[in-house]
Design a protein around this motif. Structure first.
Motif, PDB file in Angstrom:
ATOM      1  N   THR A 120       0.637  -1.331   0.220  1.00 24.37           N
ATOM      2  CA  THR A 120       0.283   0.081   0.120  1.00 24.37           C
ATOM      3  C   THR A 120       1.061   1.496   0.288  1.00 24.37           C
ATOM      4  O   THR A 120       1.693   1.140   1.105  1.00 24.37           O
ATOM      5  N   PRO A 121       0.664   2.239  -1.018  1.00 24.65           N
ATOM      6  CA  PRO A 121       1.320   3.032  -0.718  1.00 24.65           C
ATOM      7  C   PRO A 121       0.927   4.288   0.158  1.00 24.65           C
ATOM      8  O   PRO A 121      -0.344   4.109   0.382  1.00 24.65           O
ATOM      9  N   PHE A 122       1.688   4.783   0.905  1.00 27.15           N
ATOM     10  CA  PHE A 122       1.931   6.018   1.668  1.00 27.15           C
ATOM     11  C   PHE A 122       0.499   6.982   1.935  1.00 27.15           C
ATOM     12  O   PHE A 122      -0.350   6.718   2.642  1.00 27.15           O
ATOM     13  N   SER A 123       0.503   7.451   0.375  1.00 24.90           N
ATOM     14  CA  SER A 123      -1.121   8.279   0.120  1.00 24.90           C
ATOM     15  C   SER A 123      -1.705   8.061   0.566  1.00 24.90           C
ATOM     16  O   SER A 123      -2.763   8.103   1.350  1.00 24.90           O
ATOM     17  N   LEU A 124      -2.105   7.298   0.416  1.00 22.17           N
ATOM     18  CA  LEU A 124      -3.884   6.199   0.461  1.00 22.17           C
ATOM     19  C   LEU A 124      -3.685   5.746   1.761  1.00 22.17           C
ATOM     20  O   LEU A 124      -4.973   5.856   2.415  1.00 22.17           O
ATOM     21  N   ASN A 126      -2.094   7.250   4.550  1.00 24.34           N
ATOM     22  CA  ASN A 126      -2.276   8.270   5.257  1.00 24.34           C
ATOM     23  C   ASN A 126      -3.942   8.685   5.367  1.00 24.34           C
ATOM     24  O   ASN A 126      -4.546   9.130   5.863  1.00 24.34           O
ATOM     25  N   LYS A 130      -6.095   9.437   8.614  1.00 25.17           N
ATOM     26  CA  LYS A 130      -6.787  10.937   8.321  1.00 25.17           C
ATOM     27  C   LYS A 130      -7.805  11.104   8.902  1.00 25.17           C
ATOM     28  O   LYS A 130      -7.905  11.370   9.789  1.00 25.17           O
TER      29      LYS A 130
ATOM     30  N   VAL B 130       6.311  11.888   5.107  1.00 31.70           N
ATOM     31  CA  VAL B 130       6.961  10.423   4.306  1.00 31.70           C
ATOM     32  C   VAL B 130       6.454  10.767   2.945  1.00 31.70           C
ATOM     33  O   VAL B 130       5.871  11.620   2.653  1.00 31.70           O
ATOM     34  N   GLY B 131       7.285  10.698   1.706  1.00 36.19           N
ATOM     35  CA  GLY B 131       6.506  10.309   0.318  1.00 36.19           C
ATOM     36  C   GLY B 131       5.359   9.715   0.083  1.00 36.19           C
ATOM     37  O   GLY B 131       5.568   8.652   0.279  1.00 36.19           O
ATOM     38  N   SER B 132       4.712  10.224  -0.667  1.00 35.89           N
ATOM     39  CA  SER B 132       3.547   9.731  -0.682  1.00 35.89           C
ATOM     40  C   SER B 132       3.471   8.139  -2.104  1.00 35.89           C
ATOM     41  O   SER B 132       2.372   7.340  -1.619  1.00 35.89           O
ATOM     42  N   LYS B 133       4.731   7.749  -2.187  1.00 42.49           N
ATOM     43  CA  LYS B 133       4.982   6.931  -3.184  1.00 42.49           C
ATOM     44  C   LYS B 133       5.227   5.530  -2.185  1.00 42.49           C
ATOM     45  O   LYS B 133       4.916   4.257  -2.265  1.00 42.49           O
ATOM     46  N   LEU B 134       5.956   5.828  -0.805  1.00 41.29           N
ATOM     47  CA  LEU B 134       6.552   5.117  -0.246  1.00 41.29           C
ATOM     48  C   LEU B 134       5.118   4.178  -0.072  1.00 41.29           C
ATOM     49  O   LEU B 134       4.545   4.120   0.982  1.00 41.29           O
ATOM     50  N   GLU B 164       2.214  14.305   4.703  1.00 41.33           N
ATOM     51  CA  GLU B 164       2.662  13.081   3.760  1.00 41.33           C
ATOM     52  C   GLU B 164       3.236  14.389   2.737  1.00 41.33           C
ATOM     53  O   GLU B 164       3.076  15.789   2.766  1.00 41.33           O
TER      54      GLU B 164
END
Lengths: 150, 171
Positions: A120-124, A126, A130, B130-134, B164
């Motif tokens: 899972t990428p961090f953006s999703l 997060n 959130k 954190v970078g968004s793609k990590l 992010e």
């Protein structure tokens, strides 16, 4: 009379005893909590992740997040916002029922258990975290395994 | 009377156990089929601070009063760790504050210096940028190192917050 009696009739009692013992065993070890876990997720591998004893009274909200960032509840994708809002409302009601001093602005006592796929990428992820924070959840537990295979 | 006595001595009432056995087997089959041992999973417990500045309350300020303050945890003593991601979700660069760190082992050593009891610092939480793609897997390795740390006041570090970084952010 004696003719009908002479037909060999097995004594079922010991078998029944044993079957009841087996039933008791399986009843005790069956946990329907496992149904809320999405076992197709590949959890991240962290060497030091150890199972933590959670006390019985603690309420948990289990969130399965797959690698597309979808929230899976009993293997059905759910909208993150409305689902968490509803869960937060429930948790708030329950907290109020338990203690009358609980206010709406207090932090929720529920622990959010995040089971996210390792890809899972961090953006999703997060987005989910959130959203939880916006709804008043503060306690989090990030799930991981300690072996690469599973 | 004598008839009755005779019946008694023959063994009394005999239940037909077959029906009960059938039912018991059905129950047994059900529990065997639904039996699925729950996997043993580890977890890392965190306390994620609210998105509003909590320490700002001393100045009688409400959240969002200060438009220019977009740092969610401004007045806490926070240490910032930045993790930049490559396009395939691996760790590109790791930095504590401004200083680059080689990897998670080095991060462990550095955090011990910065946060630990002998450092004299009063950090009580860590912000992870954190970078968004990590990928989550890589993030957990860093989170794991962070949660192993002991703070100057002897408590374990459990307060983390995530920020992010915009897509394509470079160190």
């Amino acid at each position: 009379m004696s003719g009908s009696k002479s037909e060999s009739e097995a004594d079922l009692t010991p078998m029944l005893d044993m079957v009841f013992q087996l039933i008791t065993f399986f009843m005790l070890v069956t946990s329907f909590k496992a149904a809320s876990l999405d076992l197709s997720l590949r959890l991240p591998v962290v060497g030091s992740a150890r199972p933590v004893e959670t006390e019985g009274e603690e309420s948990l909200l289990i969130l399965n997040v797959n690698k597309e960032g979808q929230l899976m509840v009993y293997s059905l994708p759910q909208e993150i916002g409305p689902y968490l809002k509803a869960e937060a409302k429930m948790a708030r009601l329950e907290a109020k029922r338990k203690s009358s001093s609980f206010k709406d602005t207090d932090d929720l006592p529920t622990t959010v258990v995040v089971r996210a796929d390792r890809d899972t990428p961090f953006s999703l992820l997060n987005l989910v975290i959130k959203n939880c924070q916006d709804n008043g959840f503060r306690k989090f537990a990030l799930k991981a395994t300690d072996k690469a295979g599973s | 009377m004598s008839r009755r006595k005779k019946k008694h001595s023959e063994g009394g009432v005999e239940l037909n156990l077959a029906a009960m056995l059938d039912m018991a087997f059905q129950l047994l089959a059900f529990f065997i089929m639904t039996f699925k041992p729950a996997p043993i999973e580890g977890q890392i417990n965190l306390k994620l601070p609210p998105p509003q500045p909590v320490a700002g309350a001393a100045n009688a300020k409400k959240a969002g009063d200060d438009e220019s303050n977009n740092d969610p945890v401004k007045n806490l003593n926070s240490l910032i760790i930045s993790i930049f991601a490559t396009s395939n979700g691996r760790v590109a660069t790791l930095a504590v504050g401004e200083a680059n760190i080689a990897g998670t082992t080095a991060l462990d050593g550095r955090l011990k210096q910065v946060l630990g009891p002998e450092s004299g610092a009063s950090f009580d939480q860590v912000i992870l940028q954190v970078g968004s793609k990590l990928k989550y897997d890589e993030l957990m390795k860093v989170v794991d190192v962070c949660t192993k740390q002991t703070l100057a006041n002897g408590e374990k570090l459990t307060k983390l917050s995530f920020v992010e970084l915009p897509d394509g952010a470079q160190p």
